[in-house]
Design an enzyme around this catalytic site. Structure first.
Site, PDB file in Angstrom:
ATOM      1  N   TRP A 112       0.677  -1.166  -0.395  1.00 59.83           N
ATOM      2  CA  TRP A 112       0.333   0.080   0.223  1.00 59.83           C
ATOM      3  C   TRP A 112       0.544   1.638  -0.537  1.00 59.83           C
ATOM      4  CZ3 TRP A 112       1.630   2.204   4.083  1.00 59.83           C
ATOM      5  CH2 TRP A 112       2.497   1.452   5.597  1.00 59.83           C
ATOM      6  N   ASN A 113       2.257   1.288  -0.355  1.00 59.20           N
ATOM      7  CA  ASN A 113       2.886   2.118   0.511  1.00 59.20           C
ATOM      8  C   ASN A 113       3.688   2.989  -1.098  1.00 59.20           C
ATOM      9  OD1 ASN A 113       4.729   0.437  -0.304  1.00 59.20           O
ATOM     10  ND2 ASN A 113       6.057   1.419   1.403  1.00 59.20           N
ATOM     11  N   LYS A 129      -3.515  -8.250  -7.551  1.00 55.45           N
ATOM     12  CA  LYS A 129      -3.886  -8.070  -6.562  1.00 55.45           C
ATOM     13  C   LYS A 129      -3.173  -6.948  -5.648  1.00 55.45           C
ATOM     14  CE  LYS A 129      -4.150  -8.955  -2.405  1.00 55.45           C
ATOM     15  NZ  LYS A 129      -4.203  -8.358  -1.780  1.00 55.45           N
ATOM     16  N   PRO A 130      -3.605  -5.515  -5.326  1.00 53.38           N
ATOM     17  CA  PRO A 130      -3.772  -4.745  -4.822  1.00 53.38           C
ATOM     18  C   PRO A 130      -3.730  -4.955  -3.064  1.00 53.38           C
ATOM     19  CG  PRO A 130      -5.182  -3.606  -5.728  1.00 53.38           C
ATOM     20  CD  PRO A 130      -5.491  -5.303  -6.480  1.00 53.38           C
ATOM     21  N   SER A 146       5.931  -7.695   2.815  1.00 53.72           N
ATOM     22  CA  SER A 146       6.862  -7.982   4.055  1.00 53.72           C
ATOM     23  C   SER A 146       7.190  -8.730   4.072  1.00 53.72           C
ATOM     24  CB  SER A 146       5.873  -7.985   5.114  1.00 53.72           C
ATOM     25  OG  SER A 146       4.775  -8.675   5.841  1.00 53.72           O
ATOM     26  N   GLU A 191      10.185  -8.718  -2.976  1.00 53.52           N
ATOM     27  CA  GLU A 191      10.509  -7.257  -2.736  1.00 53.52           C
ATOM     28  C   GLU A 191      10.029  -7.569  -1.460  1.00 53.52           C
ATOM     29  OE1 GLU A 191      12.630  -5.605  -4.659  1.00 53.52           O
ATOM     30  OE2 GLU A 191      12.916  -6.987  -6.496  1.00 53.52           O
ATOM     31  N   CYS A 234      10.133   0.467   1.390  1.00 51.00           N
ATOM     32  CA  CYS A 234      10.831   0.268   1.750  1.00 51.00           C
ATOM     33  C   CYS A 234      12.241   0.310   1.652  1.00 51.00           C
ATOM     34  CB  CYS A 234      10.626  -0.891   0.939  1.00 51.00           C
ATOM     35  SG  CYS A 234      10.928  -0.649  -0.736  1.00 51.00           S
TER      36      CYS A 234
HETATM   37  P1  NAD Z   1       1.995  -7.650   3.922  1.00 50.00           P
HETATM   38  O1  NAD Z   1       3.110  -7.740   4.015  1.00 50.00           O
HETATM   39  O2  NAD Z   1       0.679  -6.687   4.561  1.00 50.00           O
HETATM   40  O3  NAD Z   1       1.116  -7.613   2.344  1.00 50.00           O
HETATM   41  C1  NAD Z   1       1.239  -7.096   1.019  1.00 50.00           C
HETATM   42  C2  NAD Z   1       0.721  -7.766   0.646  1.00 50.00           C
HETATM   43  O4  NAD Z   1       0.322  -9.583   0.606  1.00 50.00           O
HETATM   44  C3  NAD Z   1      -1.174  -7.331   0.437  1.00 50.00           C
HETATM   45  O5  NAD Z   1      -1.682  -7.162  -0.651  1.00 50.00           O
HETATM   46  C4  NAD Z   1      -1.718  -8.081   1.155  1.00 50.00           C
HETATM   47  O6  NAD Z   1      -3.340  -8.993   0.779  1.00 50.00           O
HETATM   48  C5  NAD Z   1      -1.172  -9.386   0.692  1.00 50.00           C
HETATM   49  N1  NAD Z   1      -1.242 -10.858   1.761  1.00 50.00           N
HETATM   50  C6  NAD Z   1      -1.149 -10.730   2.771  1.00 50.00           C
HETATM   51  N2  NAD Z   1      -1.312 -11.941   3.344  1.00 50.00           N
HETATM   52  C7  NAD Z   1      -1.223 -13.199   2.531  1.00 50.00           C
HETATM   53  C8  NAD Z   1      -1.492 -14.249   2.305  1.00 50.00           C
HETATM   54  N3  NAD Z   1      -0.861 -14.822   3.325  1.00 50.00           N
HETATM   55  N4  NAD Z   1      -1.475 -14.653   0.665  1.00 50.00           N
HETATM   56  C9  NAD Z   1      -1.426 -13.505  -0.493  1.00 50.00           C
HETATM   57  N5  NAD Z   1      -1.342 -12.271  -0.253  1.00 50.00           N
HETATM   58  C10 NAD Z   1      -1.175 -11.982   1.031  1.00 50.00           C
HETATM   59  O7  NAD Z   1       3.357  -5.444   3.130  1.00 50.00           O
HETATM   60  P2  NAD Z   1       2.125  -4.629   2.993  1.00 50.00           P
HETATM   61  O8  NAD Z   1       1.774  -3.993   4.409  1.00 50.00           O
HETATM   62  O9  NAD Z   1       1.232  -3.878   2.288  1.00 50.00           O
HETATM   63  O10 NAD Z   1       3.626  -3.558   2.519  1.00 50.00           O
HETATM   64  C11 NAD Z   1       4.062  -3.045   3.707  1.00 50.00           C
HETATM   65  C12 NAD Z   1       6.109  -3.156   3.284  1.00 50.00           C
HETATM   66  O11 NAD Z   1       5.721  -3.619   1.633  1.00 50.00           O
HETATM   67  C13 NAD Z   1       7.178  -3.529   4.353  1.00 50.00           C
HETATM   68  O12 NAD Z   1       7.671  -4.080   4.510  1.00 50.00           O
HETATM   69  C14 NAD Z   1       7.578  -2.512   3.080  1.00 50.00           C
HETATM   70  O13 NAD Z   1       9.431  -2.692   3.243  1.00 50.00           O
HETATM   71  C15 NAD Z   1       7.435  -3.643   1.547  1.00 50.00           C
HETATM   72  N6  NAD Z   1       7.924  -2.778   0.344  1.00 50.00           N
HETATM   73  C16 NAD Z   1       8.479  -3.280  -0.076  1.00 50.00           C
HETATM   74  C17 NAD Z   1       8.785  -2.570  -1.647  1.00 50.00           C
HETATM   75  C18 NAD Z   1      10.261  -3.548  -2.246  1.00 50.00           C
HETATM   76  O14 NAD Z   1       9.898  -2.895  -3.280  1.00 50.00           O
HETATM   77  N7  NAD Z   1      11.655  -3.808  -1.638  1.00 50.00           N
HETATM   78  C19 NAD Z   1       7.803  -1.907  -1.701  1.00 50.00           C
HETATM   79  C20 NAD Z   1       7.141  -1.396  -1.328  1.00 50.00           C
HETATM   80  C21 NAD Z   1       7.393  -1.738   0.105  1.00 50.00           C
END
Ligand code: NAD
Length: 505
Positions: free
Chosen positions: A150-151, A174-175, A227, A248, A282
């Site tokens: 979401w960020n 899937k956003p 994450s 990522e 991130c």
């Molecule tokens: P999150 O892990 O909570 O969710 C990410 C996505 O996964 C969401 O769309 C969520 O609905 C989905 N999801 C959750 N549980 C799932 C499951 N069991 N199976 C399949 N999909 C599932 O992360 P977030 O809070 O949305 O994002 C923040 C994290 O993303 C931070 O750690 C940040 O550093 C990282 N991030 C990394 C990058 C990069 O390019 N390296 C870029 C942006 C954010």
């Protein structure tokens, strides 16, 4: 988007369930979206597969043209896209506009460079294969499942979506459940730019269960951003079917400041790198290691600049609210924990951590094993610790379970690059922060808990292909080795020849 009507671009859900998005700043209800389940996703993936066959069969130049048309549609609707991002994440509209601009740059690069990077390439043959013509071809994988955070709800997934489409794939996106509107709008704009390929990019909406269903749907690769904890779960699902997976994940990026660095420039970049987007980046700056001679002055400059920022709502705010309400507790635990074990708050402190707006926090002297130094904080908090020299700074920067980005501030670019080479990070900026993220030709990604694989650049295009090697026999070989009819004398001659050649050095 202020209505609560179901979004049109998302496919019809078989289940009646819906979920609502809310403004992180005010809690106001923004819109309602269907919760897509396994059946919906199967349907969407099947449609994507059919559409992909026609897309992959197009000449690369035609795909480029259609992707550039999509880019134009996004640019023409920049205000709506930025407003949607700002509403869903809470970030100031100016930040959202910058996100769209960076996204356009990446899409343009992927569209323009895919034909060159992925085109058929001839390779030299060897001693026993001079009778062959050899080439390699990058073929699309098929349908890519993209799961986004979401960020940066547009820029981050586009690092997979744009590159996967440019490589000839279809995408089911899937956003995050916090930012579905941005994803739906992206697919709508694609359909409007290339209606004859509708279904090539589809956005499905929902939370973890929808992401899980996408990972189980038989897609040909899952590109995940989020994450490390969630990455492990999705990867375990992909392992069941040996579905390729790209991760990522988060970071705990370090900045090294040497004695001869331009401290004013370093302080300016550190403040922006740590606090912009409320620290929810991130590859944002979370740790700074400054050599002792300049530590105090650097801290003073960072504090002065951070203190001057206005946080809150409105276009003149430097940054907005915490998008994910639950993250405030993590930030609070890190800041309180750091102070409890001897860290000093030079600005802010535990009292600054309030939902939804967290004021800037600058810490120093925080023990290296405190959660504020080891875990991703993902809030507007930066720790500036003093080190004896560059060697200690490099050692500490590398002693993290994350390895995403880093930065070095140094009087000489050449010395900065030499320090960069010692850092365990997927990307390093010298005398700036996050410089690498704005160069589409540079691959992006990390290692350890920051994930694996690369998006962006040539590697980011190849990530969504499988390479096929082809040989075409031009004439019958003098020494044929792939036949049972080869006389023993011919084989012996080949061995003698190889031994003579390879013994030389
Ligand atoms: P999150 O892990 O909570 O969710 C990410 C996505 O996964 C969401 O769309 C969520 O609905 C989905 N999801 C959750 N549980 C799932 C499951 N069991 N199976 C399949 N999909 C599932 O992360 P977030 O809070 O949305 O994002 C923040 C994290 O993303 C931070 O750690 C940040 O550093 C990282 N991030 C990394 C990058 C990069 O390019 N390296 C870029 C942006 C954010």
């Amino acid at each position: 988007m202020t209505e609560t009507a179901p979004a049109a671009a998302a496919p019809q859900a078989t289940a009646a369930a819906t979920f609502a998005t809310r403004s992180p700043a005010t809690g106001e209800r923004l819109a309602e979206y269907p919760v897509h389940g396994p059946e919906d996703i199967s349907r969407v993936v099947a449609r994507a597969r059919t559409t992909q066959a026609g897309w992959a069969a197009l000449p690369a130049s035609r795909r480029r043209e259609l992707l550039l048309r999509w880019k134009k549609a996004i640019a023409e609707d920049l205000d709506t896209v930025a407003r949607t991002i700002a509403q869903e994440t809470g970030k100031p509209v100016g930040d959202a506009e910058l996100e769209v601009v960076l996204t356009l740059e990446h899409l343009a690069w992927a569209a323009r460079n895919a034909p060159r990077v992925l085109g058929r390439r001839g390779v030299r043959t060897g001693l026993f294969t001079v009778h062959q013509r050899a080439c390699l071809v990058h073929r699309p994988l098929g349908v890519i499942g993209v799961i986004g955070p979401w960020n940066y709800p547009l820029y981050t997934p586009m690092g997979s979506i744009g590159y996967a489409l440019a490589a000839g794939n279809a995408v089911v996106f899937k956003p995050s459940e916090l930012t579905p509107g941005t994803g739906v709008l992206l697919a709508e704009l694609f359909d409007s730019a290339a209606p004859e390929h509708a279904g090539l990019l589809t956005t499905v909406t929902g939370a973890a269960a929808t992401g899980d269903a996408l990972a189980r749907s038989g897609v040909d690769k899952v590109a995940f951003t989020g994450s490390p904890g969630t990455a492990r779960k999705v990867m375990a699902v992909c392992a069941e079917t040996l579905t390729p997976f790209l991760a990522e994940c988060g970071g705990k990026d370090a900045v090294i400041v040497t004695a001869d660095a331009d401290l004013e420039a370093a302080a300016d970049a550190i403040v922006w790198g740590a606090l912009s987007n409320a620290g929810q980046t991130c590859a944002g700056v979370e740790r700074v290691y400054a050599v002792r001679e300049v530590h105090e002055e650097l801290c003073a400059r960072v504090v002065e600049k951070a203190r001057a920022l206005r946080t809150g709502a409105g276009a003149d705010a430097a940054y907005g609210p915490m998008t994910l309400p639950g993250q405030v507790a993590v930030v609070e635990r890190h800041v309180s924990g750091a102070v409890a074990v001897g860290g000093r708050a030079l600005l802010g402190g535990p009292a600054a951590v309030r939902a939804p707006y967290v004021a800037p926090v600058v810490l120093t002297g925080v023990p290296e094993d405190a959660p504020a130094m080891t875990e991703e904080t993902f809030g507007p908090v930066v720790t500036i610790n003093a080190v004896a020299g560059v060697d200690e700074a490099v050692k500490r920067a590398n002693a993290s379970r994350y390895a995403l980005g880093a930065a070095v501030f140094c009087g000489s670019g050449r010395t900065g690059a030499a320090i960069a080479a010692r850092l365990r990070a997927g990307a390093v900026s010298v005398n700036s922060v996050l410089g690498f993220a704005a160069v589409p030709a540079l691959p992006f990604g990390g290692s350890k808990d920051s994930g694996f694989g690369r998006i962006h650049g040539e590697e980011g295009l190849r990530a969504f292909t499988s390479v096929q090697s082809v040989t075409v026999q031009r004439f019958a070989p003098a020494i044929a080795l792939t036949s049972f009819a080869v006389p023993a004398a011919t084989r012996e001659r080949a061995v003698r020849l190889a031994r003579a050649l390879h013994r030389r050095r």
